[in-house]
Design a protein around this motif. Sequence first.
Motif, PDB file in Angstrom:
ATOM      1  N   PRO A   7     -55.713   8.492 -31.013  1.00 44.08           N
ATOM      2  CA  PRO A   7     -56.554   9.687 -30.906  1.00 44.08           C
ATOM      3  C   PRO A   7     -56.897  10.437 -29.564  1.00 44.08           C
ATOM      4  CG  PRO A   7     -57.907   7.471 -30.722  1.00 44.08           C
ATOM      5  CD  PRO A   7     -56.540   7.234 -31.074  1.00 44.08           C
ATOM      6  N   GLU A   8     -57.165  11.617 -29.736  1.00 46.34           N
ATOM      7  CA  GLU A   8     -57.329  12.115 -28.385  1.00 46.34           C
ATOM      8  C   GLU A   8     -58.659  12.132 -27.611  1.00 46.34           C
ATOM      9  OE1 GLU A   8     -56.330  16.259 -28.738  1.00 46.34           O
ATOM     10  OE2 GLU A   8     -54.208  16.021 -29.194  1.00 46.34           O
ATOM     11  N   ILE A   9     -59.477  11.783 -28.490  1.00 49.03           N
ATOM     12  CA  ILE A   9     -60.997  11.831 -28.083  1.00 49.03           C
ATOM     13  C   ILE A   9     -61.784  10.681 -28.760  1.00 49.03           C
ATOM     14  CG2 ILE A   9     -61.731  13.371 -29.739  1.00 49.03           C
ATOM     15  CD1 ILE A   9     -63.856  14.411 -28.003  1.00 49.03           C
ATOM     16  N   LEU A  10     -62.492  10.083 -27.974  1.00 49.79           N
ATOM     17  CA  LEU A  10     -63.285   8.780 -28.307  1.00 49.79           C
ATOM     18  C   LEU A  10     -64.773   9.040 -28.425  1.00 49.79           C
ATOM     19  CD1 LEU A  10     -62.023   5.381 -26.764  1.00 49.79           C
ATOM     20  CD2 LEU A  10     -61.771   6.199 -29.088  1.00 49.79           C
ATOM     21  N   ILE A  11     -65.414   8.781 -29.552  1.00 53.84           N
ATOM     22  CA  ILE A  11     -67.004   9.069 -29.560  1.00 53.84           C
ATOM     23  C   ILE A  11     -67.496   7.656 -29.459  1.00 53.84           C
ATOM     24  CG2 ILE A  11     -68.955   9.820 -30.804  1.00 53.84           C
ATOM     25  CD1 ILE A  11     -66.929  11.923 -30.001  1.00 53.84           C
ATOM     26  N   LEU A  12     -68.498   7.251 -28.520  1.00 59.36           N
ATOM     27  CA  LEU A  12     -68.855   5.879 -28.370  1.00 59.36           C
ATOM     28  C   LEU A  12     -70.323   6.004 -28.251  1.00 59.36           C
ATOM     29  CD1 LEU A  12     -66.454   4.695 -25.248  1.00 59.36           C
ATOM     30  CD2 LEU A  12     -66.123   4.151 -27.678  1.00 59.36           C
ATOM     31  N   ASP A  13     -71.072   5.319 -29.164  1.00 53.89           N
ATOM     32  CA  ASP A  13     -72.408   5.070 -29.357  1.00 53.89           C
ATOM     33  C   ASP A  13     -72.841   3.855 -28.867  1.00 53.89           C
ATOM     34  OD1 ASP A  13     -74.937   6.257 -29.932  1.00 53.89           O
ATOM     35  OD2 ASP A  13     -74.913   5.503 -32.093  1.00 53.89           O
ATOM     36  N   GLU A  14     -73.573   4.105 -27.748  1.00 50.95           N
ATOM     37  CA  GLU A  14     -74.280   2.758 -26.898  1.00 50.95           C
ATOM     38  C   GLU A  14     -73.213   1.620 -26.815  1.00 50.95           C
ATOM     39  OE1 GLU A  14     -77.124   2.535 -25.654  1.00 50.95           O
ATOM     40  OE2 GLU A  14     -78.061   4.313 -26.353  1.00 50.95           O
ATOM     41  N   PRO A  15     -71.941   1.818 -26.275  1.00 49.70           N
ATOM     42  CA  PRO A  15     -71.095   0.631 -26.107  1.00 49.70           C
ATOM     43  C   PRO A  15     -71.398  -0.347 -25.395  1.00 49.70           C
ATOM     44  CG  PRO A  15     -70.449   2.641 -24.827  1.00 49.70           C
ATOM     45  CD  PRO A  15     -71.536   3.075 -25.548  1.00 49.70           C
ATOM     46  N   THR A  16     -72.416  -0.265 -24.280  1.00 50.24           N
ATOM     47  CA  THR A  16     -72.906  -1.299 -23.280  1.00 50.24           C
ATOM     48  C   THR A  16     -74.010  -1.908 -23.830  1.00 50.24           C
ATOM     49  OG1 THR A  16     -73.993   0.136 -21.951  1.00 50.24           O
ATOM     50  CG2 THR A  16     -71.649  -0.452 -21.414  1.00 50.24           C
ATOM     51  N   ASN A  17     -74.777  -1.614 -25.203  1.00 50.79           N
ATOM     52  CA  ASN A  17     -75.777  -2.180 -25.477  1.00 50.79           C
ATOM     53  C   ASN A  17     -76.053  -3.660 -25.814  1.00 50.79           C
ATOM     54  OD1 ASN A  17     -78.744  -1.725 -26.540  1.00 50.79           O
ATOM     55  ND2 ASN A  17     -77.990  -1.545 -28.753  1.00 50.79           N
ATOM     56  N   GLY A  18     -76.860  -4.253 -25.253  1.00 49.86           N
ATOM     57  CA  GLY A  18     -77.081  -5.835 -25.365  1.00 49.86           C
ATOM     58  C   GLY A  18     -76.028  -6.646 -24.670  1.00 49.86           C
ATOM     59  N   LEU A  19     -75.134  -5.930 -23.656  1.00 42.54           N
ATOM     60  CA  LEU A  19     -74.043  -6.579 -23.020  1.00 42.54           C
ATOM     61  C   LEU A  19     -74.634  -7.212 -21.769  1.00 42.54           C
ATOM     62  CD1 LEU A  19     -70.909  -4.516 -23.169  1.00 42.54           C
ATOM     63  CD2 LEU A  19     -71.725  -6.140 -24.797  1.00 42.54           C
ATOM     64  N   ASP A  20     -74.090  -8.370 -21.242  1.00 45.22           N
ATOM     65  CA  ASP A  20     -74.592  -9.108 -20.195  1.00 45.22           C
ATOM     66  C   ASP A  20     -73.819  -7.987 -18.897  1.00 45.22           C
ATOM     67  OD1 ASP A  20     -71.947  -9.853 -19.874  1.00 45.22           O
ATOM     68  OD2 ASP A  20     -72.375 -11.945 -20.307  1.00 45.22           O
ATOM     69  N   PRO A  21     -74.141  -8.477 -17.598  1.00 50.69           N
ATOM     70  CA  PRO A  21     -73.716  -7.426 -16.455  1.00 50.69           C
ATOM     71  C   PRO A  21     -71.902  -7.651 -16.499  1.00 50.69           C
ATOM     72  CG  PRO A  21     -75.557  -8.625 -15.640  1.00 50.69           C
ATOM     73  CD  PRO A  21     -75.357  -9.125 -17.089  1.00 50.69           C
ATOM     74  N   GLN A  22     -71.500  -8.740 -16.857  1.00 53.76           N
ATOM     75  CA  GLN A  22     -70.088  -8.774 -16.868  1.00 53.76           C
ATOM     76  C   GLN A  22     -69.248  -7.917 -17.895  1.00 53.76           C
ATOM     77  OE1 GLN A  22     -67.875  -9.936 -14.522  1.00 53.76           O
ATOM     78  NE2 GLN A  22     -66.206  -9.409 -15.917  1.00 53.76           N
ATOM     79  N   GLY A  23     -70.008  -7.921 -18.969  1.00 59.07           N
ATOM     80  CA  GLY A  23     -69.521  -7.199 -20.256  1.00 59.07           C
ATOM     81  C   GLY A  23     -69.552  -5.662 -19.959  1.00 59.07           C
ATOM     82  N   ILE A  24     -70.832  -5.329 -19.376  1.00 59.84           N
ATOM     83  CA  ILE A  24     -71.133  -3.815 -18.989  1.00 59.84           C
ATOM     84  C   ILE A  24     -70.135  -3.313 -17.897  1.00 59.84           C
ATOM     85  CG2 ILE A  24     -72.494  -2.244 -17.647  1.00 59.84           C
ATOM     86  CD1 ILE A  24     -74.852  -3.856 -18.803  1.00 59.84           C
ATOM     87  N   ILE A  25     -69.763  -4.187 -17.157  1.00 58.58           N
ATOM     88  CA  ILE A  25     -68.673  -3.733 -15.970  1.00 58.58           C
ATOM     89  C   ILE A  25     -67.101  -3.739 -16.707  1.00 58.58           C
ATOM     90  CG2 ILE A  25     -67.412  -4.712 -14.070  1.00 58.58           C
ATOM     91  CD1 ILE A  25     -69.868  -6.031 -12.999  1.00 58.58           C
TER      92      ILE A  25
END
Length: 240
Positions: free
Chosen positions: A145-163
């Motif tokens: 795809p050319e464009i991504l739609i991401l809804d709350e992709p870091t929700n609930g993640l720990d700091p390492q997952g967010i990074i």
Amino acid sequence: MNCYLETKNLNKRYGSFEAVKNMNVHIYKGDIYGLIGPNGAGKTTLMKMIIGFAGPTSGEIVLNSEKKGEGVIGNLIESPGIYGHLTAFENMMLKAKAQGVYNKDELLDILEFVGLSNVPKKKAGKFSLGMKQRLGIALALIGDPEILILDEPTNGLDPQGIIEVRELIHKLRAERNMTIMISSHILSELQKVANVFGIISNGELVMEVTSDELMEKYNGDSGALEEFYLDVVRGGKKVC
């Protein structure tokens, strides 16, 4: 320069409830567009209309892409649809075959790109939340795809997952020239990722602002996005 993706007076009504009202969003090629707003503001409804999961009551969505047909937009809305008893590759294979675009080498390349090539035999149900989100993004990349739609992709993640998710988003833009719309309630994190922001309140787009405008207004403050959001929501005024 023409917008890559824009909405024109977009509306979505459920009975008497107006979830989205006359929304005009402007996203340019290569943007990482951060969508901000409280729960129930209309962010997910907007994203679902752009993807095609919901039809607008009125208005239109314009996508200026040279790529025709399906596969222009990839998405990760809410939690990724993952089969826990299958490996990452097996999950990818199922979706690719369902879309009619199965190519083993391409799927392996995507898994390497998102950092999941080192767990070929591990079942997805045993993945950390961060790994599951990266697999969800990998699934969204099937079909190029050319464009991504991401809804709350870091929700609930720990700091390492967010990074890890943050670094992957930057990598998608830098190496694949991908345009991304992303929503998040973690404003400090969103400020590290996006270069343009749109604030939504009560189904309406209150304002769009660039990261450069924010930095100029708030003297380079690392909390500029939060300050901006509070100024706009509390005062209902355009501060940039």
